[in-house]
Motif scaffolding. Structure first.
Motif, short mmCIF file in Angstrom:
data_model
loop_
_atom_site.label_atom_id
_atom_site.label_comp_id
_atom_site.label_asym_id
_atom_site.label_seq_id
_atom_site.Cartn_x
_atom_site.Cartn_y
_atom_site.Cartn_z
N ARG A 100 0.83 -1.20 0.00
CA ARG A 100 0.00 0.00 0.00
C ARG A 100 0.87 1.26 0.00
O ARG A 100 0.50 2.28 -0.57
CB ARG A 100 -0.90 0.00 1.23
N LEU A 101 2.02 1.20 0.67
CA LEU A 101 2.92 2.34 0.74
C LEU A 101 4.08 2.16 -0.24
O LEU A 101 4.59 1.06 -0.40
CB LEU A 101 3.50 2.49 2.15
N VAL A 102 4.49 3.23 -0.86
CA VAL A 102 5.63 3.21 -1.78
C VAL A 102 6.68 4.17 -1.22
O VAL A 102 6.39 5.35 -0.98
CB VAL A 102 5.22 3.66 -3.20
N ARG A 103 7.87 3.66 -1.00
CA ARG A 103 8.95 4.48 -0.44
C ARG A 103 9.50 5.39 -1.53
O ARG A 103 9.96 4.93 -2.57
CB ARG A 103 10.05 3.57 0.09
N LEU A 118 4.19 -0.82 11.22
CA LEU A 118 3.13 -0.48 10.27
C LEU A 118 3.69 -0.08 8.91
O LEU A 118 3.25 -0.60 7.88
CB LEU A 118 2.26 0.66 10.82
N SER A 119 4.67 0.81 8.87
CA SER A 119 5.21 1.23 7.57
C SER A 119 5.93 0.08 6.87
O SER A 119 5.85 -0.05 5.64
CB SER A 119 6.11 2.46 7.70
N ALA A 120 6.60 -0.77 7.63
CA ALA A 120 7.28 -1.92 7.02
C ALA A 120 6.27 -2.89 6.41
O ALA A 120 6.43 -3.33 5.27
CB ALA A 120 8.14 -2.64 8.06
N VAL A 121 5.23 -3.23 7.16
CA VAL A 121 4.23 -4.18 6.64
C VAL A 121 3.51 -3.60 5.44
O VAL A 121 3.33 -4.27 4.42
CB VAL A 121 3.24 -4.59 7.75
N PRO A 134 8.75 0.35 16.78
CA PRO A 134 9.83 0.31 15.78
C PRO A 134 10.09 -1.13 15.32
O PRO A 134 10.05 -2.06 16.13
CB PRO A 134 11.05 0.85 16.54
N LEU A 135 10.32 -1.30 14.05
CA LEU A 135 10.66 -2.61 13.51
C LEU A 135 12.03 -3.04 14.03
O LEU A 135 12.94 -2.21 14.09
CB LEU A 135 10.68 -2.57 11.99
N ALA A 136 12.18 -4.30 14.39
CA ALA A 136 13.46 -4.84 14.84
C ALA A 136 13.89 -5.96 13.90
O ALA A 136 13.04 -6.65 13.31
CB ALA A 136 13.35 -5.38 16.25
N GLU A 137 15.18 -6.12 13.75
CA GLU A 137 15.73 -7.18 12.89
C GLU A 137 15.14 -8.53 13.28
O GLU A 137 15.10 -8.90 14.45
CB GLU A 137 17.26 -7.22 13.03
N GLY A 138 14.65 -9.27 12.26
CA GLY A 138 14.16 -10.62 12.47
C GLY A 138 12.77 -10.75 13.07
O GLY A 138 12.34 -11.86 13.38
#
Length: 105
Positions: free
Chosen positions: A11-14, A41-44, A89-93
């Motif tokens: 849905r989001l485009v960087r 949220l932004s990562a997914v 915040p997104l975390a590695e893994g």
């Protein structure tokens, strides 16, 4: 309903800040990439069209208030607990699920 999609079909485009360090995360068992500093949220939403299905109907949800007040962005971790995707915040893994785990109430 699995919301996972192929890379770049979200849905989001960087459009900017593409030079941050990459992170790996998993959504519904599929590996994806995001960037350091992204929220869950932004990562997914960069790889999927929605975050999860509504618990009250078939509608797909993608967050609403985007500041942790409405509870529309809950997403589950593979090990059971859920989190607010817009303020985490997104975390590695990280291993995330778009549907509640089978044992979740």
């Amino acid at each position: 309903m699995s919301t996972a999609a192929s890379e770049g079909a979200g849905r989001l485009v960087r459009l900017a800040e593409v030079d941050r360090a990459p992170l790996c995360f998993f959504l519904d068992g599929s590996e994806h990439r995001a960037l350091t500093g992204d929220t869950v949220l932004s990562a997914v939403l960069s790889v999927a069209s929605a975050l999860r299905r509504s618990e009250f109907g078939p509608e797909a949800r993608a967050g609403f208030c985007l500041m942790g007040a409405c509870q529309d962005c809950w997403i589950w971790q593979e090990d059971g607990p859920r989190l607010r995707a817009c303020s985490t915040p997104l975390a590695e893994g990280m291993r995330l699920l778009s549907d509640a785990p089978g044992e979740w109430p």
